[in-house]
Design a protein around this motif. Structure first.
Motif, PDB file in Angstrom:
ATOM      1  N   GLU A  44       0.834  -1.208   0.000  1.00  0.00           N
ATOM      2  CA  GLU A  44       0.000   0.000   0.000  1.00  0.00           C
ATOM      3  C   GLU A  44       0.870   1.259   0.000  1.00  0.00           C
ATOM      4  OE1 GLU A  44      -3.095   0.699  -0.285  1.00  0.00           O
ATOM      5  OE2 GLU A  44      -4.097  -1.238  -0.118  1.00  0.00           O
ATOM      6  N   ILE A  45       1.934   1.228   0.799  1.00  0.00           N
ATOM      7  CA  ILE A  45       2.843   2.378   0.857  1.00  0.00           C
ATOM      8  C   ILE A  45       3.495   2.612  -0.512  1.00  0.00           C
ATOM      9  CG2 ILE A  45       4.984   3.256   1.869  1.00  0.00           C
ATOM     10  CD1 ILE A  45       4.233   1.708   4.433  1.00  0.00           C
ATOM     11  N   ALA A  46       3.993   1.522  -1.113  1.00  0.00           N
ATOM     12  CA  ALA A  46       4.683   1.638  -2.394  1.00  0.00           C
ATOM     13  C   ALA A  46       3.745   2.102  -3.501  1.00  0.00           C
ATOM     14  CB  ALA A  46       5.309   0.294  -2.768  1.00  0.00           C
ATOM     15  N   ALA A  47       2.456   1.737  -3.410  1.00  0.00           N
ATOM     16  CA  ALA A  47       1.503   2.074  -4.468  1.00  0.00           C
ATOM     17  C   ALA A  47       0.910   3.470  -4.308  1.00  0.00           C
ATOM     18  CB  ALA A  47       0.372   1.044  -4.495  1.00  0.00           C
ATOM     19  N   THR A  48       1.163   4.114  -3.168  1.00  0.00           N
ATOM     20  CA  THR A  48       0.585   5.428  -2.897  1.00  0.00           C
ATOM     21  C   THR A  48       1.663   6.492  -3.031  1.00  0.00           C
ATOM     22  OG1 THR A  48      -0.915   4.381  -1.302  1.00  0.00           O
ATOM     23  CG2 THR A  48      -0.756   6.789  -1.261  1.00  0.00           C
ATOM     24  N   PRO A  49       1.527   7.432  -3.945  1.00  0.00           N
ATOM     25  CA  PRO A  49       2.545   8.481  -4.101  1.00  0.00           C
ATOM     26  C   PRO A  49       2.746   9.247  -2.792  1.00  0.00           C
ATOM     27  CG  PRO A  49       0.965   8.541  -5.907  1.00  0.00           C
ATOM     28  CD  PRO A  49       0.414   7.582  -4.894  1.00  0.00           C
ATOM     29  N   VAL A  50       3.952   9.758  -2.604  1.00  0.00           N
ATOM     30  CA  VAL A  50       4.275  10.470  -1.368  1.00  0.00           C
ATOM     31  C   VAL A  50       3.313  11.622  -1.125  1.00  0.00           C
ATOM     32  CG1 VAL A  50       6.013  11.898  -0.231  1.00  0.00           C
ATOM     33  CG2 VAL A  50       6.718   9.829  -1.420  1.00  0.00           C
ATOM     34  N   GLU A  51       2.976  12.358  -2.190  1.00  0.00           N
ATOM     35  CA  GLU A  51       2.088  13.513  -2.002  1.00  0.00           C
ATOM     36  C   GLU A  51       0.699  13.103  -1.513  1.00  0.00           C
ATOM     37  OE1 GLU A  51       2.392  12.615  -6.494  1.00  0.00           O
ATOM     38  OE2 GLU A  51       3.733  12.750  -4.744  1.00  0.00           O
ATOM     39  N   ALA A  52       0.303  11.865  -1.809  1.00  0.00           N
ATOM     40  CA  ALA A  52      -0.994  11.381  -1.331  1.00  0.00           C
ATOM     41  C   ALA A  52      -0.908  10.853   0.093  1.00  0.00           C
ATOM     42  CB  ALA A  52      -1.516  10.274  -2.250  1.00  0.00           C
ATOM     43  N   ARG A  53       0.315  10.798   0.628  1.00  0.00           N
ATOM     44  CA  ARG A  53       0.524  10.349   2.012  1.00  0.00           C
ATOM     45  C   ARG A  53       0.886  11.526   2.919  1.00  0.00           C
ATOM     46  NH1 ARG A  53       4.940   7.020   2.272  1.00  0.00           N
ATOM     47  NH2 ARG A  53       5.541   6.955   0.096  1.00  0.00           N
ATOM     48  N   ILE A  54       0.580  12.725   2.466  1.00  0.00           N
ATOM     49  CA  ILE A  54       0.793  13.919   3.282  1.00  0.00           C
ATOM     50  C   ILE A  54      -0.575  14.468   3.665  1.00  0.00           C
ATOM     51  CG2 ILE A  54       1.744  16.250   3.340  1.00  0.00           C
ATOM     52  CD1 ILE A  54       3.851  15.355   1.354  1.00  0.00           C
ATOM     53  N   TYR A  55      -0.909  14.383   4.949  1.00  0.00           N
ATOM     54  CA  TYR A  55      -2.246  14.758   5.418  1.00  0.00           C
ATOM     55  C   TYR A  55      -2.179  16.114   6.132  1.00  0.00           C
ATOM     56  CZ  TYR A  55      -2.739   9.650   5.011  1.00  0.00           C
ATOM     57  OH  TYR A  55      -2.722   8.351   4.559  1.00  0.00           O
ATOM     58  N   GLY A  56      -3.210  16.905   5.944  1.00  0.00           N
ATOM     59  CA  GLY A  56      -3.301  18.117   6.738  1.00  0.00           C
ATOM     60  C   GLY A  56      -3.700  19.340   5.928  1.00  0.00           C
TER      61      GLY A  56
END
Length: 318
Positions: free
Chosen positions: A305-317
């Motif tokens: 899941e981590i590898a398939a999700t771009p970094v920008e989509a893992r930045i919350y706020g």
């Protein structure tokens, strides 16, 4: 004279080692006796027998002091490794063939809120419905310790400093903001600046200090010149939220976690509105841990899941 290594391995009573671990963790003969359901003289005698067998003193204690000696500390660190390995045996032996079964023990910091993690849990359960898991919540330091001692399959938490024996993967980045509850004098005001927070009473997390995992939040607290004494602290996000809503003071919460409460009127966002402090949340694993099939499957699901999700989509706020 210390015994020869080969003789010690074959002659050592492993129950003495287990008793010593309980003594070291409880920092008390009395507490160890209570936990082991033994009489205090029996525990004291076990410690004496182990010290005689090892050939050195393991504990310095008197009426007011209890400290592990250098040898005692080293033995404790090795002993928890031994028991961490032993504790894995039932899961490793269970379900060697057929459907993936076994138990996964997950240690989390209290404010791990991520759709990525939720998707991994959902995918894991659909693929392996016979596996089961336990999720325990602890301070980030305790999460790392459980992973290091192999008492947890993996951890997800904040990071103060990296243990070189462990592996780390950034899961997501969250941003913190200050909030107040409905009864607070600043609630509902849209004309605020950071200067308006000066000398306000506050609540926060136990790790909110310059030398700990929430250093960015602590620096912002200092910049806002909040009142020096924090009136309430907790390691639990839910309890920090409770204190903010109850009006004990303003406090920090992850923006994405607080969003629903803001929409529902339970919380009000306070300055700063630009460049809120960011904290990274990590997946922590122990390369030395022999994982059962269920543990491997869930870690692989989460890593995918981590590898398939771009970094920008893992930045919350923001």
């Amino acid at each position: 004279m210390p015994p020869r290594a080969d003789k010690l391995v074959f002659d050592l009573d492993w129950n003495l080692l287990r008793t010593f671990v309980v003594i070291a963790e409880g920092k008390s003969i009395t507490r160890a006796a209570e936990r082991l359901a033994l009489k205090q003289p029996s525990v004291s005698n076990a410690l004496k027998r182990l010290e005689d067998r090892i050939g050195t003193r393991l504990v310095d204690r008197d009426a007011t002091r209890f400290e592990l000696t250098e040898a005692g500390l080293m033995l404790y660190e090795q002993a928890v490794e031994v028991f961490g390995t032993i504790s894995q045996l039932p899961d490793l032996m269970h379900g060697m063939t057929g459907a993936v079964t076994g138990h996964v023990s997950i240690a989390l910091a209290s404010h791990v809120v991520s759709p990525l993690f939720d998707r991994a849990l959902s995918g894991f359960h659909k693929a392996h419905p016979r596996a089961n898991l336990t999720i325990s919540v602890a301070e980030s330091l305790e999460v790392v310790q459980r992973v290091r001692e192999r008492r947890a399959s993996f951890g997800i938490c904040l990071m103060r400093e990296r243990d070189p024996a462990l592996s780390y993967t950034m899961v997501y980045r969250e941003h913190f903001g200050f909030f107040c509850g409905p009864g607070h004098r600043l609630y509902g005001r849209k004309d605020l600046t950071l200067a308006d927070l000066r000398e306000e009473a506050s609540v926060s997390f136990q790790t909110d200090n310059i030398s700990d995992a929430l250093r960015p939040v602590a620096l912002l607290r200092s910049e806002a010149k909040l009142r020096g004494n924090v009136v309430g602290t907790s390691s639990s996000l839910e309890e920090v939220r409770r204190m903010i809503v109850a009006g004990l003071g303003i406090g920090p919460l992850p923006l994405h976690v607080a969003r629903r409460d803001v929409d529902d009127g339970f919380l009000w966002r306070l300055p700063p509105y630009d460049n809120p402090p960011a904290v990274d949340i990590y997946l922590v694993t122990n390369p030395e841990k022999r994982m059962n099939r269920a543990e491997k499957a869930l870690v692989e699901e989460l890593e995918a899941e981590i590898a398939a999700t771009p970094v920008e989509a893992r930045i919350y706020g923001p």
